[in-house]
Design a protein around this motif. Sequence first.
Motif, PDB file in Angstrom:
ATOM      1  N   PHE A   1       2.159  -0.749 -10.803  1.00 14.76           N
ATOM      2  CA  PHE A   1       0.845  -1.397 -10.739  1.00 14.76           C
ATOM      3  C   PHE A   1       0.762  -2.199  -9.448  1.00 14.76           C
ATOM      4  O   PHE A   1       1.724  -2.846  -9.047  1.00 14.76           O
ATOM      5  CB  PHE A   1       0.686  -2.337 -11.942  1.00 14.76           C
ATOM      6  CG  PHE A   1      -0.608  -3.115 -11.938  1.00 14.76           C
ATOM      7  CD1 PHE A   1      -1.753  -2.587 -12.519  1.00 14.76           C
ATOM      8  CD2 PHE A   1      -0.678  -4.377 -11.343  1.00 14.76           C
ATOM      9  CE1 PHE A   1      -2.949  -3.304 -12.515  1.00 14.76           C
ATOM     10  CE2 PHE A   1      -1.871  -5.101 -11.339  1.00 14.76           C
ATOM     11  CZ  PHE A   1      -3.003  -4.563 -11.930  1.00 14.76           C
ATOM     12  N   LEU A   2      -0.405  -2.127  -8.807  1.00 14.03           N
ATOM     13  CA  LEU A   2      -0.633  -2.966  -7.625  1.00 14.03           C
ATOM     14  C   LEU A   2      -1.793  -3.915  -7.883  1.00 14.03           C
ATOM     15  O   LEU A   2      -2.910  -3.478  -8.165  1.00 14.03           O
ATOM     16  CB  LEU A   2      -0.939  -2.077  -6.402  1.00 14.03           C
ATOM     17  CG  LEU A   2      -1.351  -2.800  -5.121  1.00 14.03           C
ATOM     18  CD1 LEU A   2      -0.258  -3.744  -4.620  1.00 14.03           C
ATOM     19  CD2 LEU A   2      -1.718  -1.798  -4.017  1.00 14.03           C
ATOM     20  N   GLY A   3      -1.498  -5.195  -7.813  1.00 14.85           N
ATOM     21  CA  GLY A   3      -2.571  -6.186  -7.856  1.00 14.85           C
ATOM     22  C   GLY A   3      -3.060  -6.372  -6.430  1.00 14.85           C
ATOM     23  O   GLY A   3      -2.301  -6.751  -5.543  1.00 14.85           O
ATOM     24  N   PHE A   4      -4.322  -6.067  -6.186  1.00 15.01           N
ATOM     25  CA  PHE A   4      -4.831  -6.033  -4.813  1.00 15.01           C
ATOM     26  C   PHE A   4      -5.059  -7.430  -4.232  1.00 15.01           C
ATOM     27  O   PHE A   4      -5.497  -8.344  -4.931  1.00 15.01           O
ATOM     28  CB  PHE A   4      -6.151  -5.252  -4.768  1.00 15.01           C
ATOM     29  CG  PHE A   4      -5.970  -3.759  -4.764  1.00 15.01           C
ATOM     30  CD1 PHE A   4      -5.308  -3.127  -5.816  1.00 15.01           C
ATOM     31  CD2 PHE A   4      -6.457  -2.985  -3.718  1.00 15.01           C
ATOM     32  CE1 PHE A   4      -5.144  -1.740  -5.818  1.00 15.01           C
ATOM     33  CE2 PHE A   4      -6.296  -1.604  -3.715  1.00 15.01           C
ATOM     34  CZ  PHE A   4      -5.632  -0.984  -4.755  1.00 15.01           C
TER      35      PHE A   4
ATOM     36  N   GLN B   1      -6.113  -6.696 -15.704  1.00 17.71           N
ATOM     37  CA  GLN B   1      -5.869  -5.251 -15.609  1.00 17.71           C
ATOM     38  C   GLN B   1      -4.393  -4.949 -15.836  1.00 17.71           C
ATOM     39  O   GLN B   1      -4.041  -4.007 -16.542  1.00 17.71           O
ATOM     40  CB  GLN B   1      -6.330  -4.727 -14.247  1.00 17.71           C
ATOM     41  CG  GLN B   1      -7.844  -4.756 -14.097  1.00 17.71           C
ATOM     42  CD  GLN B   1      -8.294  -4.255 -12.739  1.00 17.71           C
ATOM     43  OE1 GLN B   1      -7.690  -3.371 -12.150  1.00 17.71           O
ATOM     44  NE2 GLN B   1      -9.374  -4.831 -12.225  1.00 17.71           N
TER      45      GLN B   1
ATOM     46  N   GLU C   1      -7.387  -9.035 -11.805  1.00 13.32           N
ATOM     47  CA  GLU C   1      -6.251  -8.161 -11.495  1.00 13.32           C
ATOM     48  C   GLU C   1      -5.151  -8.366 -12.534  1.00 13.32           C
ATOM     49  O   GLU C   1      -4.521  -7.412 -12.982  1.00 13.32           O
ATOM     50  CB  GLU C   1      -5.704  -8.457 -10.085  1.00 13.32           C
ATOM     51  CG  GLU C   1      -6.662  -8.115  -8.943  1.00 13.32           C
ATOM     52  CD  GLU C   1      -6.939  -6.625  -8.834  1.00 13.32           C
ATOM     53  OE1 GLU C   1      -8.061  -6.227  -9.218  1.00 13.32           O
ATOM     54  OE2 GLU C   1      -6.061  -5.861  -8.387  1.00 13.32           O
TER      55      GLU C   1
ATOM     56  N   MET D   1       2.207   1.959  -3.420  1.00 16.31           N
ATOM     57  CA  MET D   1       1.248   2.487  -4.392  1.00 16.31           C
ATOM     58  C   MET D   1       0.711   3.850  -3.980  1.00 16.31           C
ATOM     59  O   MET D   1       0.037   4.522  -4.753  1.00 16.31           O
ATOM     60  CB  MET D   1       0.096   1.481  -4.554  1.00 16.31           C
ATOM     61  CG  MET D   1      -0.723   1.661  -5.818  1.00 16.31           C
ATOM     62  SD  MET D   1       0.198   1.262  -7.323  1.00 16.31           S
ATOM     63  CE  MET D   1      -0.152   2.675  -8.348  1.00 16.31           C
TER      64      MET D   1
ATOM     65  N   PRO E   1      -9.459  -7.236  -4.149  1.00 20.98           N
ATOM     66  CA  PRO E   1      -9.954  -6.279  -5.158  1.00 20.98           C
ATOM     67  C   PRO E   1     -11.367  -5.828  -4.808  1.00 20.98           C
ATOM     68  O   PRO E   1     -12.182  -6.621  -4.331  1.00 20.98           O
ATOM     69  CB  PRO E   1      -9.949  -7.103  -6.450  1.00 20.98           C
ATOM     70  CG  PRO E   1      -9.002  -8.227  -6.204  1.00 20.98           C
ATOM     71  CD  PRO E   1      -9.141  -8.540  -4.741  1.00 20.98           C
ATOM     72  N   LEU E   2     -11.639  -4.530  -5.037  1.00 16.82           N
ATOM     73  CA  LEU E   2     -12.935  -3.985  -4.630  1.00 16.82           C
ATOM     74  C   LEU E   2     -13.944  -4.062  -5.766  1.00 16.82           C
ATOM     75  O   LEU E   2     -13.576  -4.013  -6.936  1.00 16.82           O
ATOM     76  CB  LEU E   2     -12.750  -2.541  -4.181  1.00 16.82           C
ATOM     77  CG  LEU E   2     -11.992  -2.510  -2.854  1.00 16.82           C
ATOM     78  CD1 LEU E   2     -10.579  -2.027  -3.044  1.00 16.82           C
ATOM     79  CD2 LEU E   2     -12.730  -1.708  -1.817  1.00 16.82           C
TER      80      LEU E   2
ATOM     81  N   ASN F   1       0.829  -1.221   0.000  1.00 14.65           N
ATOM     82  CA  ASN F   1       0.000   0.000   0.000  1.00 14.65           C
ATOM     83  C   ASN F   1       0.856   1.261   0.000  1.00 14.65           C
ATOM     84  O   ASN F   1       0.514   2.253  -0.652  1.00 14.65           O
ATOM     85  CB  ASN F   1      -0.925   0.010   1.218  1.00 14.65           C
ATOM     86  CG  ASN F   1      -2.155  -0.863   1.003  1.00 14.65           C
ATOM     87  OD1 ASN F   1      -2.697  -0.926  -0.093  1.00 14.65           O
ATOM     88  ND2 ASN F   1      -2.584  -1.558   2.051  1.00 14.65           N
TER      89      ASN F   1
END
Lengths: 467, 253
Positions: free
Chosen positions: B84-87, B157, B154, B51, B90-91, B48
């Motif tokens: 890039f952040l792959g969560f 994306q 993700e 990013m 993901p929301l 976190n």
Amino acid sequence: MALELNNEYQYGFHDSEENYAFKSVRGLTKEIVLSISKMKNEPLWMREFRLKALEIFYKKPMPKWGDTELLNEIDFENIFYYVKSSEKQEKSWEDVPKEIKNTFDRLGIPEAERKFLAGVSAQYESEVVYHSLREDLKKLGVIFLDMDSGLREYPDIVKKYFATIVPPEDNKFAALNSAVWSGGSFIYIPPGTNVEIPLQAYFRINTENMGQFERTLIIADEGSSVHYIEGCTAPTYSSDSLHSAVVELIALKNAKIRYTTIQNWSKNVYNLVTKRAVAHEGAVVEWLDGNMGSKLTMKYPSIYLVGERAHGEVVSVALASGSDQHQDAGAKIIHIASNTTSVITSKSISRNGGRASYRGLLKVHKGAKNVKSTVKCDALMLDEISRSDTYPTMEISEKCVQVEHEATVSKIEDEKLFYLMSRGLSEEQAKLMIVNGFMEPFVKELPMEYAVELNRLIELEMEGSIG
Amino acid sequence: MPELLKIKNLQAEIDGKKILHGLDLQINTGEIHAVMGRNGSGKSTFSNTLMGHPAYKISSGEINFNGTVINDLKPNERAKLGLFLGFQYPLSIPGVTVASFLRQAHKALKGDTASPRDFRKLLYEKMDDLEIEHAFATRYINDGFSGGEKKRMEILQMAMLEPKLAVLDEPDSGLDIDSLKLVAQSINKYKEKNPQLGVLLITHYQRILDYLRPDKVHVFIDGNIVESGGPELAVELEKKGYDWLAEKEAAKA
């Protein structure tokens, strides 16, 4: 505050005033109602109807619910109840307030339409379109007129249905409308006729469709279907600050009516509208109601499901933007017959101190068996200073019913913003995307051009909401 | 290989609580690094912070990404530089389709003006590469997706936005063995086509490393990297757990 309904001074519209063919004096008297009726050369029964409605208007108290504080600010003595529209349209484009022009500009509304929307011109490019449309409809037996012409040309149909769904006794504003109504649409669809293209009030040029007290009546005869669209996303500039319309829909056996409204009134307007529909056996009525702008909007499209297997649906969105704005909107569904179904979807957004309320009624009469209904209302608040309320009422007098009710109030979550921003969107774009997503259940039901316009308008409204 | 990410003495906190304690890390173009550690060791704080999550404050140190110090940049500005952040979680964004979301993001990052049709073609190509059904394009973002579907989205994306460095925060968590394999394969496929991509893979299981061969493995304990090594370190962790490293660290103090 005295409600200044003749705002023409404020906006410099006084020049043409001397030329008005007819303009009633301030305040509402029997003489004014009589002269309106006489001007329109109406049949006796309509004149009597107006006079009776006037009595009811005098006697009826103000609603004791809704935003009573704002309602009580209305000064009925200070209203012009009738201005002949042909004269109205002589207002000059130069006199339209700059911010309204700017918005047209940013929405990319074509020049000719801007003048139409600003109420300074009734002549509008689609005149040709409208005429050819009317020819096609005529062949189908479809009647699509302004209400005044409807009464003149089809007195029997009008007499049979007029005020049968919304009687003047219903509420003070329905009574007021009944006494002084002018303009609105009159539509009749013959049995078994499906009108493929949406009928748009927009096309009904040269008539009083921007009326202050318009009156719309739509009758879909057995097995027919029609989609009617009124309004547009551009701000409707009105120098009249009380808009009090009545809309009546009658869907006979197996007929289908969809009624779409998108309105964005200027911020001086009280928008107090009574919309009601009756769905007979196997009929479907859908209200799509988008409310933006205005000072106070109180509007609860309702559907009476009086025939078996009738279905009613209300999808509404309200955007309350700014501390001087209250959207009090919702829906009413009354299940009277068995095996009837209904869906209410309400979406509201409040920002910048705006107030959005959902007020809904779901009623199931005794004897209406096997009723199914879903009510879903979602409120999105974009900041701490805005307000959202929900006033759901359910009166269920029958055991065998299936009712689902769901209400949510949400804010834009930081985690969602972070997620979208991590993909390259600015904070503003991310917020807008979440708001657009929230509105999607409404927007996806609109014809493409309206959907695009509405998204663009929300974008405009959202600008500068970061901070 | 040129430096892609260089972190010096990174200290970060959330709600006044210090989580990262002076972390150093360097990732070069094309390298795959795995950061392993137990839950609560500060791995997600790390991702976190990288990013630019607004809740995490950098109290000292420096993050240099591809020659730019990004400490004070917003998440979208970091994304624009190629991060890039792959969560991990993901929301969902109800009402917004995967296609329209990706189109806007693509436009924001690449400034392109591809027609809706060309964009769709590109999206479908990437979906085909990752064996994702086209139907996902018109579904709302992560709305009602299964755990495995979210994780693969993700990766989609990532494939669409073509970053220089992908930080993948536990792309394996909560997945059954088949879903894990699918996710790992899609990362591999993309990486094979884009050998310049740097990957920072955050995980606490060794299993995903069977599919994605890391160049370096780092062990995270209590908000810092306590041990670095090659892929063999991951195997050792799988056998011995984290305790021996924690003890070693405690002995140092």
